[in-house]
Design a protein around this motif. Structure first.
Motif, PDB file in Angstrom:
ATOM      1  N   VAL A  47       0.837  -1.201   0.000  1.00 25.71           N
ATOM      2  CA  VAL A  47       0.000   0.000   0.000  1.00 25.71           C
ATOM      3  C   VAL A  47       0.871   1.250   0.000  1.00 25.71           C
ATOM      4  CG1 VAL A  47      -1.697   1.333   1.312  1.00 25.71           C
ATOM      5  CG2 VAL A  47      -1.946  -1.152   1.113  1.00 25.71           C
ATOM      6  N   TYR A  48       1.896   1.263   0.838  1.00 20.14           N
ATOM      7  CA  TYR A  48       2.780   2.434   0.910  1.00 20.14           C
ATOM      8  C   TYR A  48       3.551   2.640  -0.402  1.00 20.14           C
ATOM      9  CZ  TYR A  48       1.951   2.394   5.961  1.00 20.14           C
ATOM     10  OH  TYR A  48       1.365   2.434   7.197  1.00 20.14           O
ATOM     11  N   VAL A  49       4.074   1.547  -0.955  1.00 16.04           N
ATOM     12  CA  VAL A  49       4.847   1.657  -2.188  1.00 16.04           C
ATOM     13  C   VAL A  49       3.983   2.151  -3.339  1.00 16.04           C
ATOM     14  CG1 VAL A  49       6.090   0.330  -3.949  1.00 16.04           C
ATOM     15  CG2 VAL A  49       6.561  -0.070  -1.530  1.00 16.04           C
ATOM     16  N   LYS A  50       2.780   1.589  -3.468  1.00 16.70           N
ATOM     17  CA  LYS A  50       1.904   1.989  -4.565  1.00 16.70           C
ATOM     18  C   LYS A  50       1.463   3.451  -4.423  1.00 16.70           C
ATOM     19  CE  LYS A  50       2.084  -1.722  -6.913  1.00 16.70           C
ATOM     20  NZ  LYS A  50       2.766  -1.703  -8.239  1.00 16.70           N
ATOM     21  N   ALA A  51       1.276   3.912  -3.179  1.00 20.10           N
ATOM     22  CA  ALA A  51       0.937   5.322  -2.978  1.00 20.10           C
ATOM     23  C   ALA A  51       2.091   6.208  -3.430  1.00 20.10           C
ATOM     24  CB  ALA A  51       0.602   5.570  -1.513  1.00 20.10           C
ATOM     25  N   LYS A  52       3.313   5.818  -3.128  1.00 21.90           N
ATOM     26  CA  LYS A  52       4.483   6.604  -3.539  1.00 21.90           C
ATOM     27  C   LYS A  52       4.631   6.614  -5.049  1.00 21.90           C
ATOM     28  CE  LYS A  52       9.439   7.155  -2.706  1.00 21.90           C
ATOM     29  NZ  LYS A  52      10.637   6.641  -1.986  1.00 21.90           N
ATOM     30  N   GLU A  53       4.287   5.501  -5.696  1.00 22.95           N
ATOM     31  CA  GLU A  53       4.425   5.405  -7.147  1.00 22.95           C
ATOM     32  C   GLU A  53       3.414   6.268  -7.895  1.00 22.95           C
ATOM     33  OE1 GLU A  53       6.176   0.821  -7.455  1.00 22.95           O
ATOM     34  OE2 GLU A  53       4.113   1.275  -8.050  1.00 22.95           O
ATOM     35  N   LEU A  71      -4.467  -1.102  -6.446  1.00 20.06           N
ATOM     36  CA  LEU A  71      -4.128  -2.143  -5.482  1.00 20.06           C
ATOM     37  C   LEU A  71      -4.762  -3.481  -5.850  1.00 20.06           C
ATOM     38  CD1 LEU A  71      -4.464  -0.199  -2.087  1.00 20.06           C
ATOM     39  CD2 LEU A  71      -2.355  -0.920  -3.222  1.00 20.06           C
ATOM     40  N   GLY A  72      -6.031  -3.456  -6.231  1.00 18.06           N
ATOM     41  CA  GLY A  72      -6.720  -4.692  -6.584  1.00 18.06           C
ATOM     42  C   GLY A  72      -6.071  -5.397  -7.760  1.00 18.06           C
ATOM     43  N   ARG A  73      -5.680  -4.627  -8.765  1.00 17.32           N
ATOM     44  CA  ARG A  73      -5.027  -5.222  -9.944  1.00 17.32           C
ATOM     45  C   ARG A  73      -3.656  -5.789  -9.571  1.00 17.32           C
ATOM     46  NH1 ARG A  73      -5.799  -1.547 -15.272  1.00 17.32           N
ATOM     47  NH2 ARG A  73      -5.117  -3.515 -16.188  1.00 17.32           N
ATOM     48  N   HIS A  74      -2.962  -5.105  -8.675  1.00 15.49           N
ATOM     49  CA  HIS A  74      -1.642  -5.580  -8.262  1.00 15.49           C
ATOM     50  C   HIS A  74      -1.734  -6.949  -7.577  1.00 15.49           C
ATOM     51  CE1 HIS A  74       2.359  -5.615  -6.406  1.00 15.49           C
ATOM     52  NE2 HIS A  74       1.741  -5.997  -5.306  1.00 15.49           N
ATOM     53  N   PHE A  75      -2.602  -7.064  -6.597  1.00 12.55           N
ATOM     54  CA  PHE A  75      -2.669  -8.304  -5.822  1.00 12.55           C
ATOM     55  C   PHE A  75      -3.188  -9.476  -6.657  1.00 12.55           C
ATOM     56  CE2 PHE A  75      -2.715  -5.196  -2.285  1.00 12.55           C
ATOM     57  CZ  PHE A  75      -1.607  -5.678  -1.592  1.00 12.55           C
ATOM     58  N   THR A  76      -4.109  -9.217  -7.576  1.00 16.19           N
ATOM     59  CA  THR A  76      -4.654 -10.315  -8.385  1.00 16.19           C
ATOM     60  C   THR A  76      -3.727 -10.703  -9.538  1.00 16.19           C
ATOM     61  OG1 THR A  76      -5.957  -8.705  -9.661  1.00 16.19           O
ATOM     62  CG2 THR A  76      -7.064  -9.833  -7.830  1.00 16.19           C
ATOM     63  N   SER A  77      -2.804  -9.836  -9.914  1.00 15.64           N
ATOM     64  CA  SER A  77      -1.889 -10.168 -11.009  1.00 15.64           C
ATOM     65  C   SER A  77      -0.547 -10.698 -10.501  1.00 15.64           C
ATOM     66  CB  SER A  77      -1.651  -8.945 -11.903  1.00 15.64           C
ATOM     67  OG  SER A  77      -1.058  -7.885 -11.160  1.00 15.64           O
ATOM     68  N   LEU A  78      -0.062 -10.194  -9.364  1.00 20.65           N
ATOM     69  CA  LEU A  78       1.248 -10.610  -8.861  1.00 20.65           C
ATOM     70  C   LEU A  78       1.231 -12.016  -8.271  1.00 20.65           C
ATOM     71  CD1 LEU A  78       4.195  -9.850  -8.281  1.00 20.65           C
ATOM     72  CD2 LEU A  78       3.431  -8.936  -6.067  1.00 20.65           C
ATOM     73  N   TYR A  79       0.143 -12.358  -7.571  1.00 19.50           N
ATOM     74  CA  TYR A  79       0.085 -13.640  -6.859  1.00 19.50           C
ATOM     75  C   TYR A  79      -0.822 -14.613  -7.604  1.00 19.50           C
ATOM     76  CZ  TYR A  79       1.960 -10.682  -3.140  1.00 19.50           C
ATOM     77  OH  TYR A  79       2.733  -9.813  -2.407  1.00 19.50           O
ATOM     78  N   PRO A  80      -0.264 -15.725  -8.119  1.00 16.13           N
ATOM     79  CA  PRO A  80      -1.077 -16.679  -8.892  1.00 16.13           C
ATOM     80  C   PRO A  80      -2.246 -17.256  -8.098  1.00 16.13           C
ATOM     81  CG  PRO A  80       1.268 -17.120  -9.163  1.00 16.13           C
ATOM     82  CD  PRO A  80       1.160 -16.114  -8.056  1.00 16.13           C
ATOM     83  N   GLN A  81      -2.072 -17.418  -6.790  1.00 13.26           N
ATOM     84  CA  GLN A  81      -3.107 -18.055  -5.976  1.00 13.26           C
ATOM     85  C   GLN A  81      -4.234 -17.110  -5.580  1.00 13.26           C
ATOM     86  OE1 GLN A  81      -0.212 -17.015  -4.980  1.00 13.26           O
ATOM     87  NE2 GLN A  81      -0.101 -16.535  -2.792  1.00 13.26           N
ATOM     88  N   GLU A 138     -15.486   1.075  -1.668  1.00 11.92           N
ATOM     89  CA  GLU A 138     -15.214  -0.356  -1.586  1.00 11.92           C
ATOM     90  C   GLU A 138     -15.073  -0.868  -3.018  1.00 11.92           C
ATOM     91  OE1 GLU A 138     -18.370  -2.224   0.523  1.00 11.92           O
ATOM     92  OE2 GLU A 138     -17.858  -1.332   2.461  1.00 11.92           O
ATOM     93  N   VAL A 139     -13.894  -1.354  -3.348  1.00 10.47           N
ATOM     94  CA  VAL A 139     -13.605  -1.813  -4.709  1.00 10.47           C
ATOM     95  C   VAL A 139     -13.205  -3.275  -4.674  1.00 10.47           C
ATOM     96  CG1 VAL A 139     -12.077  -1.541  -6.707  1.00 10.47           C
ATOM     97  CG2 VAL A 139     -12.913   0.482  -5.473  1.00 10.47           C
ATOM     98  N   THR A 140     -13.840  -4.091  -5.523  1.00 14.67           N
ATOM     99  CA  THR A 140     -13.504  -5.507  -5.636  1.00 14.67           C
ATOM    100  C   THR A 140     -13.004  -5.783  -7.049  1.00 14.67           C
ATOM    101  OG1 THR A 140     -15.171  -6.143  -4.002  1.00 14.67           O
ATOM    102  CG2 THR A 140     -14.346  -7.866  -5.455  1.00 14.67           C
ATOM    103  N   VAL A 141     -11.799  -6.358  -7.136  1.00 18.58           N
ATOM    104  CA  VAL A 141     -11.196  -6.715  -8.421  1.00 18.58           C
ATOM    105  C   VAL A 141     -10.950  -8.221  -8.433  1.00 18.58           C
ATOM    106  CG1 VAL A 141      -9.250  -6.360  -9.988  1.00 18.58           C
ATOM    107  CG2 VAL A 141     -10.070  -4.456  -8.583  1.00 18.58           C
ATOM    108  N   LYS A 142     -11.381  -8.900  -9.499  1.00 21.37           N
ATOM    109  CA  LYS A 142     -11.122 -10.326  -9.648  1.00 21.37           C
ATOM    110  C   LYS A 142     -10.042 -10.550 -10.707  1.00 21.37           C
ATOM    111  CE  LYS A 142     -15.657 -11.917  -8.099  1.00 21.37           C
ATOM    112  NZ  LYS A 142     -16.815 -12.800  -8.375  1.00 21.37           N
ATOM    113  N   LYS A 143      -9.405 -11.708 -10.616  1.00 25.08           N
ATOM    114  CA  LYS A 143      -8.327 -12.017 -11.554  1.00 25.08           C
ATOM    115  C   LYS A 143      -8.816 -11.956 -12.996  1.00 25.08           C
ATOM    116  CE  LYS A 143      -5.312 -15.088 -10.187  1.00 25.08           C
ATOM    117  NZ  LYS A 143      -4.076 -14.266 -10.048  1.00 25.08           N
ATOM    118  N   SER A 144     -10.077 -12.255 -13.210  1.00 20.88           N
ATOM    119  CA  SER A 144     -10.663 -12.203 -14.551  1.00 20.88           C
ATOM    120  C   SER A 144     -10.810 -10.790 -15.084  1.00 20.88           C
ATOM    121  CB  SER A 144     -12.040 -12.868 -14.532  1.00 20.88           C
ATOM    122  OG  SER A 144     -12.936 -12.141 -13.692  1.00 20.88           O
ATOM    123  N   GLY A 145     -10.643  -9.794 -14.205  1.00 21.54           N
ATOM    124  CA  GLY A 145     -10.842  -8.407 -14.603  1.00 21.54           C
ATOM    125  C   GLY A 145     -12.189  -7.856 -14.180  1.00 21.54           C
TER     126      GLY A 145
END
Length: 262
Positions: free
Chosen positions: A68-74, A88-98, A135-142
């Protein structure tokens, strides 16, 4: 034949306090400051962490907080908290396969620019009252869901309010009146129509401006014209008119709104 048991676990990190300053010259509007309380919840296939002491599928809360801190700085350019939640939602669903889904909730502390001698200060702020929420929900499918709202919006008028014709029985002491003070606290939620990441406009959609617009419509409907106001026969009717006016004004951009007065 042995059956397959699939466990989708939800875990995350809440109360991540983020302060971000975008430093702009005075002639460009001055510094912009936001303070957000961020909560992130991820859904992942983490059955082994329950059954065999294997935590390899768990995203550590420390990792979530630091992300969260890094993405805010970016975010070198100004972003709304809805846009930041999508990032944030796109980051977590794309970086981690599980990770199949990420839900991000943000509450913004209402810092407002101060005015000195009638002029907006370039870097001075005061704390307001009502809070902007999302409140934002992002799924791996987009797949995407964006709900935003306002909490703690306190409004008061000293006249143009009454309450008559209500049901009376032997327990009723309240007299009917056409002249009373009305003070209330508004909470409202609305949903944006973007259902997939691909539907987000290429040119940034100004979620912050739409929040300000909704807040203004709620207040204008509650108070009425500045010289004469508007009569409120009940809190219920005023509530209905406020919600209806928001939906009428922003029918193409906001889906059904939940609004209530306390």
């Amino acid at each position: 034949m042995a059956g397959h048991f699939d466990l989708q676990g939800r875990h995350g990190k809440s109360r991540v306090r983020v302060s971000r300053v975008w430093r702009r010259p005075a002639d460009a509007g001055g510094h912009l400051f936001v303070e957000w309380s961020v909560a992130v919840s991820v859904v992942s296939d983490c059955l082994p962490s329950y059954t065999s002491d294997d935590n390899s599928a768990i995203v550590a809360t420390d990792s979530i907080k630091n992300t969260v801190y890094v993405k805010a700085k970016e975010c070198t350019e100004v972003v709304s908290m809805e846009e930041f939640a999508v990032i944030l939602g796109r980051h977590f669903t794309s970086l981690y396969p599980q990770v199949s889904e990420a839900a991000v909730t943000i509450v913004e502390r209402p810092w407002e620019r101060v005015a000195v001698d009638g002029k907006p200060h370039s870097h001075g702020f005061k704390l307001g009252s009502e809070k902007h929420t999302t409140e934002v929900t992002v799924k791996k499918s987009g797949s995407l869901l964006i709900n935003s709202g306002i909490q703690g919006y306190s409004l008061l008028k000293t006249t143009q309010s009454g309450f008559e014709g209500f049901m009376r029985d032997r327990y009723t002491l309240l007299p009917e009146t056409r002249e009373r003070i009305v003070a209330t606290e508004v909470t409202a939620w609305w949903r944006y129509p973007f259902e997939h990441i691909s539907q987000l406009p290429s040119k940034p959609f100004c979620f912050t401006q739409r929040y300000q617009d909704v807040k203004k419509v709620l207040a204008d409907t509650f108070f009425g014209p500045s010289d004469v106001g508007v009569y409120s026969p009940s809190v219920q009717n005023t509530l209905y008119l406020m919600a209806r006016e928001v939906l009428t004004r922003f029918a193409a951009e906001i889906w059904p709104l939940l609004c209530y007065l306390l």
